[in-house]
Design an enzyme around this catalytic site. Structure first.
Site, PDB file in Angstrom:
ATOM      1  CB  CYS A   1      -1.105  -0.169   1.208  1.00 11.75           C
ATOM      2  SG  CYS A   1      -2.292   1.106   0.880  1.00 11.75           S
TER       3      CYS A   1
ATOM      4  CG  HIS B   1      -3.855  -3.661   3.770  1.00  8.87           C
ATOM      5  ND1 HIS B   1      -2.410  -3.090   4.048  1.00  8.87           N
ATOM      6  CD2 HIS B   1      -4.476  -2.570   3.143  1.00  8.87           C
ATOM      7  CE1 HIS B   1      -2.621  -1.665   3.740  1.00  8.87           C
ATOM      8  NE2 HIS B   1      -3.809  -1.495   3.171  1.00  8.87           N
TER       9      HIS B   1
END
EC number: 6.3.5.13
Length: 271
Positions: A92, A220
């Protein structure tokens, strides 16, 4: 020091979404193969050792991203590690920081330039499940052990929470092709960047990036807990071998748990 050392990079500023768990997964999967493994935490202000076996970098908010980029650029250790072919997993905000530039706090910020990627902003924040089919040719753009450790054949899954619109340049390849959710960008982000309609259609299906020794993704989960095949590929690359030649697992618990989660998720999607 253990025989196998995992560098956990800046968990104090890039640890918002539980991505520290990726280092834990690598350590456990190594230990389950009889490999003496440990995690080396590298916090803001610490020098980044350039000779660890593998590195993991997590996600964070805008201010944290800027701090991380400034420190990693000034320190230079992670860049030297990447140039030496040490495998790196960037999640990310980590993906954005490793790119050429990214948008944070309403301005463009210089990244490390280790990924041929630039990040602006999505029109709407992506929050939800993300699924992609692995890019079987993606690791063809890598150098050294990562390119020869093996290939990904299983779908990749994770949970996304970002507003970055990331576009890949010619030196980077997508990690996967989106089948559910929003990956690196959306149509607004691609067209706003001035891409042609033809290229924009391709970019909206890209998820993550692979370049050199770096694997980056918006997933994630932690991503390695949900995608053990990716964990083993990084482990094999770090050890200079192939996934097929890794020492056998002493337990099948991890695989059983992953299979159960996949079954439950498939049932949820059918409901």
């Amino acid at each position: 020091m253990a025989d196998f050392v995992i560098g956990l990079v800046l968990p104090d500023v890039l640890g918002t979404y539980g991505d520290d768990g990726n280092a834990l997964v690598l350590r456990q999967r190594a230990r389950m193969r009889g490999i003496d493994a440990e995690i080396h935490r590298i916090t803001l202000g610490d020098a980044v050792p350039e000779m660890l076996d593998v590195y993991t970098v997590g996600g964070g908010e805008d201010v944290a991203q800027i701090l991380a980029a400034e420190h990693l650029i000034a320190d230079g250790g992670i860049t030297r590690a990447a140039n030496a072919g040490r495998p790196i997993l960037a999640i990310c905000a980590g993906l954005q920081v490793f790119g050429r530039s990214f948008r944070a706090s309403d301005r463009m910020v210089d990244g490390l330039g280790l990924l041929d990627a630039t990040t602006s902003s999505l029109q709407h924040r992506m929050i939800g499940e993300l699924r992609s089919d692995p890019n079987l040719q993606g690791f063809g753009v890598t150098a050294g052990a990562l390119g020869t450790a093996g290939v990904l054949t299983e779908p990749l899954t994770g949970f996304a929470n970002h507003q970055g619109a990331t576009l890949l340049g010619p030196d980077a390849a997508p990690l996967g092709y989106v089948t559910e959710g929003v990956g690196n960008t959306d149509a607004h982000g691609a067209l706003h960047a001035g891409l042609s309609q033809e290229r924009a259609k391709k970019e909206v299906y890209y998820e993550g990036a692979v370049q050199g020794s770096i694997v980056a993704t918006y997933m994630h989960g932690p991503v390695l807990a949900r995608n053990p095949q990716l964990a083993d590929l990084l482990l094999a690359a770090a050890m200079g071998t192939t996934v097929a030649e890794l020492p056998p697992m002493t337990s099948t618990f991890a695989e059983q748990l992953t299979a159960e989660v996949a079954t439950l998720r498939a049932e949820r999607l059918k409901a």
